[in-house]
Structure formats: C-alpha cells, structure tokens
Design a protein around this motif. Structure first.
Motif, PDB file in Angstrom:
ATOM      1  N   ILE A 183       0.853  -1.190   0.000  1.00  0.00           N
ATOM      2  CA  ILE A 183       0.000   0.000   0.000  1.00  0.00           C
ATOM      3  C   ILE A 183       0.886   1.236   0.000  1.00  0.00           C
ATOM      4  CG2 ILE A 183      -1.748   1.297   1.296  1.00  0.00           C
ATOM      5  CD1 ILE A 183      -2.609  -1.378   2.556  1.00  0.00           C
ATOM      6  N   LYS A 184       0.527   2.216  -0.836  1.00  0.00           N
ATOM      7  CA  LYS A 184       1.256   3.480  -0.862  1.00  0.00           C
ATOM      8  C   LYS A 184       0.277   4.640  -0.668  1.00  0.00           C
ATOM      9  CE  LYS A 184       5.432   2.510  -3.534  1.00  0.00           C
ATOM     10  NZ  LYS A 184       6.346   2.899  -2.419  1.00  0.00           N
ATOM     11  N   VAL A 185       0.637   5.555   0.233  1.00  0.00           N
ATOM     12  CA  VAL A 185      -0.102   6.808   0.392  1.00  0.00           C
ATOM     13  C   VAL A 185       0.432   7.777  -0.661  1.00  0.00           C
ATOM     14  CG1 VAL A 185      -0.716   8.687   1.945  1.00  0.00           C
ATOM     15  CG2 VAL A 185      -0.417   6.353   2.840  1.00  0.00           C
ATOM     16  N   CYS A 186      -0.440   8.335  -1.461  1.00  0.00           N
ATOM     17  CA  CYS A 186      -0.040   9.061  -2.665  1.00  0.00           C
ATOM     18  C   CYS A 186      -0.755  10.398  -2.769  1.00  0.00           C
ATOM     19  CB  CYS A 186      -0.412   8.256  -3.922  1.00  0.00           C
ATOM     20  SG  CYS A 186       0.054   6.532  -3.902  1.00  0.00           S
ATOM     21  N   ARG A 187      -0.328  11.159  -3.768  1.00  0.00           N
ATOM     22  CA  ARG A 187      -1.097  12.316  -4.209  1.00  0.00           C
ATOM     23  C   ARG A 187      -1.858  11.939  -5.475  1.00  0.00           C
ATOM     24  NH1 ARG A 187       1.281  14.790  -8.655  1.00  0.00           N
ATOM     25  NH2 ARG A 187       3.493  14.324  -8.992  1.00  0.00           N
ATOM     26  N   GLN A 188      -2.867  12.737  -5.782  1.00  0.00           N
ATOM     27  CA  GLN A 188      -3.658  12.537  -6.990  1.00  0.00           C
ATOM     28  C   GLN A 188      -2.847  12.943  -8.214  1.00  0.00           C
ATOM     29  OE1 GLN A 188      -7.620  14.306  -6.830  1.00  0.00           O
ATOM     30  NE2 GLN A 188      -7.414  14.951  -8.968  1.00  0.00           N
ATOM     31  N   ALA A 189      -2.758  12.060  -9.196  1.00  0.00           N
ATOM     32  CA  ALA A 189      -2.008  12.354 -10.409  1.00  0.00           C
ATOM     33  C   ALA A 189      -2.728  13.394 -11.260  1.00  0.00           C
ATOM     34  CB  ALA A 189      -1.802  11.081 -11.227  1.00  0.00           C
ATOM     35  N   LYS A 190      -1.947  14.213 -11.957  1.00  0.00           N
ATOM     36  CA  LYS A 190      -2.520  15.170 -12.914  1.00  0.00           C
ATOM     37  C   LYS A 190      -2.863  14.412 -14.191  1.00  0.00           C
ATOM     38  CE  LYS A 190       0.138  19.128 -11.161  1.00  0.00           C
ATOM     39  NZ  LYS A 190       0.851  18.379 -10.102  1.00  0.00           N
ATOM     40  N   SER A 235      -3.275   2.251  -3.955  1.00  0.00           N
ATOM     41  CA  SER A 235      -3.056   3.683  -3.730  1.00  0.00           C
ATOM     42  C   SER A 235      -4.075   4.222  -2.734  1.00  0.00           C
ATOM     43  CB  SER A 235      -3.152   4.464  -5.040  1.00  0.00           C
ATOM     44  OG  SER A 235      -4.475   4.440  -5.552  1.00  0.00           O
ATOM     45  N   VAL A 236      -3.586   5.054  -1.811  1.00  0.00           N
ATOM     46  CA  VAL A 236      -4.440   5.727  -0.828  1.00  0.00           C
ATOM     47  C   VAL A 236      -4.180   7.225  -0.957  1.00  0.00           C
ATOM     48  CG1 VAL A 236      -5.012   6.006   1.606  1.00  0.00           C
ATOM     49  CG2 VAL A 236      -4.324   3.753   0.737  1.00  0.00           C
ATOM     50  N   VAL A 237      -5.185   7.960  -1.371  1.00  0.00           N
ATOM     51  CA  VAL A 237      -5.057   9.411  -1.527  1.00  0.00           C
ATOM     52  C   VAL A 237      -5.962  10.108  -0.514  1.00  0.00           C
ATOM     53  CG1 VAL A 237      -5.351  11.392  -3.061  1.00  0.00           C
ATOM     54  CG2 VAL A 237      -4.509   9.226  -3.983  1.00  0.00           C
ATOM     55  N   PRO A 238      -5.389  10.832   0.461  1.00  0.00           N
ATOM     56  CA  PRO A 238      -6.224  11.661   1.343  1.00  0.00           C
ATOM     57  C   PRO A 238      -6.845  12.781   0.504  1.00  0.00           C
ATOM     58  CG  PRO A 238      -4.005  11.354   2.232  1.00  0.00           C
ATOM     59  CD  PRO A 238      -3.967  10.914   0.802  1.00  0.00           C
ATOM     60  N   THR A 239      -8.170  12.869   0.524  1.00  0.00           N
ATOM     61  CA  THR A 239      -8.902  13.792  -0.341  1.00  0.00           C
ATOM     62  C   THR A 239      -9.722  14.741   0.513  1.00  0.00           C
ATOM     63  OG1 THR A 239      -9.045  12.067  -2.038  1.00  0.00           O
ATOM     64  CG2 THR A 239     -10.565  13.927  -2.234  1.00  0.00           C
ATOM     65  N   GLN A 240      -9.599  16.045   0.251  1.00  0.00           N
ATOM     66  CA  GLN A 240     -10.356  17.023   1.038  1.00  0.00           C
ATOM     67  C   GLN A 240     -11.517  17.564   0.219  1.00  0.00           C
ATOM     68  OE1 GLN A 240      -7.392  19.951   1.990  1.00  0.00           O
ATOM     69  NE2 GLN A 240      -7.805  21.168   0.159  1.00  0.00           N
ATOM     70  N   PHE A 241     -12.574  17.950   0.932  1.00  0.00           N
ATOM     71  CA  PHE A 241     -13.726  18.506   0.231  1.00  0.00           C
ATOM     72  C   PHE A 241     -13.832  20.020   0.402  1.00  0.00           C
ATOM     73  CE2 PHE A 241     -14.951  16.093   4.024  1.00  0.00           C
ATOM     74  CZ  PHE A 241     -15.443  17.077   4.855  1.00  0.00           C
ATOM     75  N   ASP A 242     -12.852  20.641   1.050  1.00  0.00           N
ATOM     76  CA  ASP A 242     -12.695  22.094   0.994  1.00  0.00           C
ATOM     77  C   ASP A 242     -11.995  22.395  -0.330  1.00  0.00           C
ATOM     78  OD1 ASP A 242     -11.999  24.752   1.151  1.00  0.00           O
ATOM     79  OD2 ASP A 242     -10.831  24.566   2.990  1.00  0.00           O
ATOM     80  N   LEU A 243     -12.720  22.965  -1.291  1.00  0.00           N
ATOM     81  CA  LEU A 243     -12.174  23.184  -2.626  1.00  0.00           C
ATOM     82  C   LEU A 243     -11.440  24.511  -2.763  1.00  0.00           C
ATOM     83  CD1 LEU A 243     -15.104  21.820  -4.841  1.00  0.00           C
ATOM     84  CD2 LEU A 243     -13.104  20.611  -3.964  1.00  0.00           C
ATOM     85  N   THR A 244     -11.272  25.222  -1.664  1.00  0.00           N
ATOM     86  CA  THR A 244     -10.552  26.491  -1.708  1.00  0.00           C
ATOM     87  C   THR A 244      -9.105  26.280  -2.155  1.00  0.00           C
ATOM     88  OG1 THR A 244     -11.869  27.258   0.168  1.00  0.00           O
ATOM     89  CG2 THR A 244      -9.916  28.547  -0.403  1.00  0.00           C
ATOM     90  N   ALA A 245      -8.665  27.056  -3.141  1.00  0.00           N
ATOM     91  CA  ALA A 245      -7.256  27.060  -3.538  1.00  0.00           C
ATOM     92  C   ALA A 245      -6.534  28.073  -2.651  1.00  0.00           C
ATOM     93  CB  ALA A 245      -7.109  27.414  -5.013  1.00  0.00           C
TER      94      ALA A 245
END
Length: 260
Positions: A183-190, A235-245
């Motif tokens: 298992i790998k903790v990752c970022r979301q790919a572009k 793959s494990v991607v922590p995903t937030q639902f605050d969409l503020t940039a």
C-alpha cells in the motif's frame, strides 16, 4: 467492546458484486448497515435529488453476506448517505465505506465518481469515510485479492481516525499473477480525459450523441496514485472537500477587484 457500526454504500447499485464483496469484508469487522442505490448511478458525482421524491425499501438480498440491515434507495449515492444518516440508521456510524467500485477512481476520475461522492457526503456529515475502487470494469471482477488490504485500511482508519475534513480515496490493482506489492499513500495524479462525441442519427432523423474519450496521464511523478497502481500497489489518496485554492488567495487579493 461494542462492534463498530459500518455504513456501506456504493454507486453501482445494491446488487453489484463489488458491494456484496465489501459487505462480506466489513461484516468481519463490525455491524453492517447497507444503504445503496436501487439501480446503477455511476458518474453521478455529488448529485442530489431535489425535484422528485425519494423512496427506500428494506430488504435482505443475501443474508449470508452478513449485513444487519439493507436498504435500497431510489436516489443518488449522496442521497443514500444523507438518508442513511438522517433517517435509517439508529445511531451515527463509526465509519462509512463506499464501493467496491467496478473501475478506477484514481486521478481526475475522483471528480465524477459517485463512489467517492458518497464517501465525501459522509465526511461532510462528520463521519470518517473511505471510497474503495478496483481497477477492473468487469461485472465479474475478482475482488477477493483486495480483501486483506481493504480490511487493513479500515482497521487502521478506525484505530487512528481519519483527520476531519478528509476522506480516503483507495484504488486497488486488478488481480494478476504478480499480486499486490503493498500500500502506498499518494497524491492525486494530474490527468484528464481527451473527450469527443460520437454523433449519430436515429431512425426519426434526430441527432444523438455518445460521449467517448481517452484517458491522458500528464504526470510523470512516482508519488502519484496512477504510478502506484501501474506498479502493483494499492493507492491511498487523502482527499479534502474544501475546494478552496488557499495558495491563490494572496495573489488574487492583488487584483483591483474593488475598482469600478
């Protein structure tokens, strides 16, 4: 100690093999209540039902799967979670798990995913949540190889607690002779979809369209979900639902927004 209460949902519908597998896996960890769409709702994103009625039916499709209670819902995946939390469950669940989706929800697919939107809806309501997807679109996909990884992730999430404002997007490689490496903790790919419409004409002379497209990976990083999956990892991607940039606020504050 009391068993954890686990809300199980999905977007492929209450009879989907992926959901039935997830129910079996979760019934070994806690008390399972299912609230899932009565028909497939793939690609619905975070749609909710506002202009028509919602219906829920109590049933038990397969008692051997181990659910304490099952409900089908006429609405979207997000509707299922809302209805489950507000009306159908006796108490707040300890965790919500969504899936197992038939097909990947890695990279940009998370935007369109009903599976992940159900998990996000639970997260918005303050319930720890995880969306699980298998990178195999077949209705007859093999989910058994995913069991130990799914159970391990859920156990750790229950023990450590997922940070508030975050849900986990978990994607699992399809079953192969090579097996899963870990298992790998990752970022979301572009990535994006290069889409086009296949235009056709029906016998009455009316034009209609089929959406088609090819997945385009724009990211060569080795810390992404797409890299992990291509190399045999969950793959494990922590995903937030605050969409503020947040990183853009200072820059946009330099604009002359208040000048007439």
């Amino acid at each position: 100690m009391a068993k954890p209460l686990i809300l199980v949902t999905n977007d492929d519908g209450i009879t989907a093999p992926g959901l039935r597998s997830l129910i079996r896996f979760m019934s070994e960890l806690g008390e399972v209540v299912v609230v899932a769409p009565d028909s497939p709702q793939s690609g619905m994103g975070h749609a909710i039902t506002l202009d028509s009625t919602l219906y829920s039916t109590s049933l038990n499709i397969a008692p051997e799967d181990g659910a304490k209670q099952e409900y089908s819902c006429s609405g979207t995946p997000a509707d299922c979670v809302k209805l489950g939390l507000q009306e159908l469950l006796k108490r707040k669940p300890d965790i919500c798990v969504s899936g197992i989706n038939h097909g990947s929800n890695a990279s940009i697919n998370v935007i369109y995913s009903g599976t992940m939107s159900a998990a996000i809806e639970a997260g918005i309501e303050g319930v720890p949540a995880i969306g699980f997807s298998l990178c195999d679109y077949s209705w007859k996909a093999d989910f058994e190889h995913a069991k130990p990884y799914i159970q391990q992730i859920v156990k750790q999430a229950l023990h450590h607690q997922i940070p508030m404002g975050t849900v986990l997007n978990v994607n699992i490689p399809k079953n192969t002779d090579v097996g899963i490496k870990g298992i790998k903790v990752c970022r979301q790919a572009k990535a994006n979809w290069k889409e086009k419409f296949d235009k056709r004409t029906n016998p009455m002379g009316k034009d209609y369209y089929w959406l088609t497209g090819e997945f385009e990976l724009l990211d060569k990083g080795e810390d992404t979900d797409e890299w992990a999956l291509a190399n045999g990892y969950v793959s494990v991607v922590p995903t937030q639902f605050d969409l503020t940039a947040h990183h853009c606020i200072q820059q946009i504050n330099t604009w002359n927004l208040n000048e007439s």
